[in-house]
Design a protein around this motif. Structure first.
Motif, short mmCIF file in Angstrom:
data_model
loop_
_atom_site.label_atom_id
_atom_site.label_comp_id
_atom_site.label_asym_id
_atom_site.label_seq_id
_atom_site.Cartn_x
_atom_site.Cartn_y
_atom_site.Cartn_z
N ALA A 195 -7.17 1.53 2.27
CA ALA A 195 -6.67 0.99 1.00
C ALA A 195 -7.82 0.79 0.01
CB ALA A 195 -5.95 -0.33 1.24
N THR B 240 0.83 -1.20 0.00
CA THR B 240 0.00 0.00 0.00
C THR B 240 0.87 1.26 0.00
OG1 THR B 240 -0.20 -0.20 2.42
CG2 THR B 240 -2.01 -1.07 1.08
N PHE C 48 -2.59 -1.79 -5.14
CA PHE C 48 -3.67 -1.86 -4.15
C PHE C 48 -4.40 -3.20 -4.27
CE2 PHE C 48 -3.77 2.97 -3.94
CZ PHE C 48 -3.41 3.01 -2.61
#
Length: 890
Positions: free
Chosen positions: A165, A111, A130
């Motif tokens: 995220a 991330t 991601f």
């Protein structure tokens, strides 16, 4: 990229080099694994691990317990064979490895890279990174650490990181014009996290709509016939508990569409619906329409900011479904909340099932509704447990609080439906609600429902299939109707629902249904007995554990009715299961054989039970066990059963061995083996050869003990009995330990203890762990030795087999004497002596030799006799602490 070796995003699991997942120990051991993994390559002290596991004051055994859990982690790492390494270092423990081999640490790294790519304008790379990061998640993080300080410290941060995220990926996909692919996932997250404004705004942006915060304008009061604001109880009748369910319902209503709240009668659907629309009062307006209105006329269109509530729709569910489908077709943005016992079955319907209250919430509700009077918390809990946490039952029970105390209520709840009736004019009773609910079932559904009500607690789908034809479809319908609850692959009826179901049966129907249940239970016991020697032993033991209330009830019924055709075969088949709870099993065998003596059932069935009783009684009372073995021998002679004679003689040999009667043990063991060879039964040959091997071992004849044990292992292998083979090899390993052939013994015992753990044979795990502790101590691995001793004697305390406890105490005493630790050796010897005496076990020649060797090494040390007397005070119950202390202090 490095393979994942430790997963923390879900249940803690190790991953081997070939991708095989290894589940470590119990939840506490996996929490220790998680604590070490979160601090990869850092030294973690024992004090830190204790703080991770226990809030407030830890138990006195916390330090020893942590050592046991670390030992379980170490075994898991060895089994997985992955790249992670656990070391005992100055100051604590350190789990070493590459950070990207732990899924959480890799998630953080990915991330961070993704956000860097997004800032640089490379949204495609950011979206891919991601995606890789989010794909690592397999469930709620640190699932095994829920409720621990470790979970409190890390879980919320980890879940927040995931939501961030998800939001960042969605923003990236919006830029790329690809957000539609993940819109459903984001919608579910908005429902699950209604307070997360960022997620809500992102979803609104995807729909090209105004931000959710803008939906705050007042909505004009609707004037449309029978429409009214939804009432909300206040004061003593206010809302209690259900915060998670309430948040989920509010989120679902915010998202729009049709939301159906289902659950059994009396579970509180209407109350939860009223509270949910109250919580939405600042954003949305809620109005209620009588369900009949949905049938008699069209539903009103009130605008996108109105929640239409259709409460208690079961009587007209089909018509309500048709009306809702029409309204949603005309107005896709409509919000409708329906309460009913079963889903409407419409496309796009969001179904939220409501179950009983957790115990703490149930007690809070019951206390809040009771008249103001002091009450014992135990009595409050007893009522709530008996009522299965059903809110309507709790409120009706509390209404009786003006004339009955909670303790008196608890005693009267065997007939809940009669006791829990509202006073005139104060609403429906639960009995009426259940009658209406079952009245809407088909004849076949109602018949199965009534039969399933005869199960005392949970049951699997196979049990339902034993009660009716086409049961799976009917069972699914009963679950949909909220009359049967599905729980972890099993099913149950809540207590008041169960009581109502039983009232639907005539006496004849009840007898027929109970006979079907008996047939199912007999088949379960028979199938489990056949499978108990195989790899599924633990699974079948767990199934019998779950069926215990029904087995107990049916055995009692069979004995009262004189149905020995059920009681005797089932009791014979359950010996291996009752061996883990020998006192309970022995109580049943005593009762069954006493009843059989009065009724003279077939001798072949009596013989099977006598043989089973001899095994189970040997864990509790050896003289009584020998009586059963003698009775079995007499019955086998009367029947001319050679296989019965083999087993009776073999049991007599084993019991005589533990009693210290070596002459009888030799005679019976040799005779059983000769008979088994004549029968050419490899399993019987293996079992009898192992008895002969132990007799040689007791006589201190180690070469012959090893030879016979190896022959037994070969016979068991020929019979396909892995458990018996492992039992025989355990004696081989003990001979190797006694002969100081440490490397051979260690390799064999490590394989055996894995087998015994997989089989769930606690006593054999304990004996293996004791021998491994001796080897670890000889190798200077004192910490490992303490962990193994702790595991062994915790299991010994659970099983309570006096011979095994005394034997292992003497094994450890001999090791202490080897290293000249005289006083611990004396204390262990004293404890072993009193355990033997309490169980009437006489010492064998080997026991005498071991004691003589210990006294020769250490007996002259000052305080030896005093330490031995001190150890004798502990006995079986104190053996675990004494054994740990001996190796910790040494």
């Amino acid at each position: 990229m490095t393979s994942i070796a430790l997963r923390l995003l879900g249940p803690a699991r190790l991953v081997g080099a070939r991708g095989t997942e290894v589940l470590v120990g119990g939840a506490k051991a996996r929490a220790v694994l998680a604590a070490l993994g979160l601090r990869l390559n850092q030294v973690v002290s024992v004090e830190s691990l204790i703080g991770d596991l226990w809030a407030g004051e830890p138990p006195p055994s916390a330090r020893n317990a942590v050592q046991v859990y670390v030992s379980a982690v170490r075994r898991g790492l060895e089994s997985a064979g992955g790249p992670l390494r656990l070391d005992r270092v100055s100051g604590g423990y350190r789990l070493s490895g590459r950070p990207d081999s732990v899924d959480w640490l890799r998630f953080e790294a990915l991330t961070a890279q993704a956000r860097g790519s997004a800032r640089a304008g490379d949204h495609r790379a950011a979206a891919e990174l991601f995606g890789q990061a989010l794909a690592l998640w397999g469930g709620p993080p640190l699932a095994d650490a829920a409720g621990t300080p470790l979970g409190t410290a890390f879980r919320a941060r980890m879940q927040t990181a995931r939501l961030l995220a998800v939001g960042d990926r969605f923003e990236t996909l919006l830029v790329l014009g690809e957000a539609d692919r993940f819109a459903d996932e984001l919608t579910e997250l908005v429902r699950a996290h209604p307070a997360d404004e960022r997620l809500a705004r992102l979803l609104a942006a995807r729909h090209r709509a105004a931000p959710i915060a803008a939906v705050e304008e007042p909505v004009p009061r609707a004037e449309h016939g029978p429409i009214a604001a939804v009432p909300r109880p206040e004061g003593r009748n206010g809302f209690v508990g259900r915060e998670a369910e309430l948040s989920a319902l509010v989120a679902a209503l915010r998202a729009g569409g049709l939301v159906t709240l289902t659950g059994p009668p009396g579970v509180g659907k209407s109350r939860l619906a009223a509270e949910a629309v109250h919580r939405l009062a600042g954003d949305l307006r809620a109005v209620r329409v009588r369900p009949a209105t949905a049938v008699e006329s069209s539903l009103p269109t009130l605008g996108g900011r109105t929640v239409l509530v259709l409460d208690d729709c079961d009587p007209v569910a089909d018509s309500v479904a048709a009306a809702c489908e029409t309204l949603l077709g005309d107005d896709p943005d409509a919000r409708i909340l329906v309460t009913t016992t079963r889903p409407l079955g419409l496309s796009g319907e969001h179904v939220q099932r409501l179950g009983p209250l957790p115990l703490d919430d149930a007690v809070e509700l019951f206390r809040a509704r009771l008249p103001a009077a002091p009450a014992d918390p135990a009595d409050l809990e007893a009522v709530c447990v008996a009522l299965d946490g059903l809110p309507l039952s709790l409120e009706l029970a509390a209404a009786r609080g003006t004339v009955l105390t909670p303790a008196e209520l608890a005693e009267r709840l065997t007939d809940q439906l009669a006791l829990l009736r509202p006073r005139r004019g104060e609403g429906r009773s639960l009995a009426v609600a259940l009658t209406e609910a079952t009245g809407r079932l088909s004849a076949d559904e109602r018949a199965l429902f009534a039969r399933l009500a005869l199960f005392v607690d949970t049951f699997p789908a196979e049990a339902a299939e034993a009660m009716a034809r086409d049961a799976l479809d009917l069972l699914q319908n009963l679950v949909d109707a909220s009359l049967v609850t599905a729980e972890n692959g099993r099913f149950r009826l809540l207590a008041p629902v169960r009581q109502h179901g039983r009232t639907l049966l005539t006496d004849r129907q009840r007898r027929t249904a109970l006979d079907r249940r008996a047939d199912y239970l007999a088949d379960l016991a028979r199938t489990a007995a056949a499978a108990q020697r195989g790899p599924d032993r633990t699974r079948w033991r767990d199934r019998l554990d779950a069926a215990r209330p029904d087995l107990d009830e049916e055995l009692d019924r069979a004995l009262r009715q004189g149905r020995f055709g059920f009681a005797l075969p089932v009791a014979a088949d359950l010996w291996w299961w009752w061996a883990n709870r020998p006192q309970a099993g022995l109580d049943w065998y005593r009762r069954i054989l006493r009843a059989a003596a009065q009724a003279a059932p077939p001798d072949d069935l009596v013989l099977r039970v006598q043989l089973a009783a001899a095994v189970v009684a040997s864990y509790v009372s050896l003289p009584e066990a020998m009586d059963y073995a003698d009775d079995a021998r007499a019955t086998a002679l009367r029947l001319g059963s050679r296989s019965g004679m083999v087993r009776a003689c073999q049991h007599a040999s084993d019991i005589a061995y533990e009693l210290g009667d070596l002459a009888r043990a030799r005679s019976a063991g040799t005779r059983s083996w000769e008979l088994a060879v004549e029968l050419k039964d490899p399993y019987a040959i293996g079992r009898c050869a192992l008895s002969v091997a132990y007799n040689h071992f007791a006589d201190d004849d180690l070469p012959n003990a090893r030879r016979w044990a190896r022959d037994a292992a070969r016979s068991f292998a020929k019979a396909g009995d892995e458990e018996g083979r492992a039992d025989a090899r355990l004696l081989v390993a003990e001979v190797l330990v006694d002969q100081n052939r440490n490397d051979e013994a260690d390799a064999l015992l490590l394989a055996l203890i894995r087998t015994f753990r997989a089989q769930g044979t606690d006593e054999q795990v304990a004996r293996s762990a004791t021998l491994l502790a001796v080897l670890a101590d000889r190798a200077g691995r004192r910490t490992d030795a303490v962990e193994l001793v702790t595991e062994a004697f915790d299991l010994h305390a659970k099983v309570g087999h006096a011979w095994a406890v005394a034997h292992d105490l003497e094994v450890l005493a001999a090791r202490c004497a080897e290293r000249r630790d005289a006083l611990p050796a004396a204390a262990l010897l004293g404890a072993a002596t009193v355990v033997r005496a309490d169980a009437e076990l006489a010492p064998m020649p080997r026991d005498v030799r071991v004691r003589a060797a210990i006294e020769a090494r250490c007996g002259a040390v000052d305080g030896f006799q005093y330490a031995e007397r001190s150890g004798a005070v502990h006995g079986l119950l104190g053996a675990a602490g004494l054994a740990r202390a001996a190796f910790t202090a040494g």
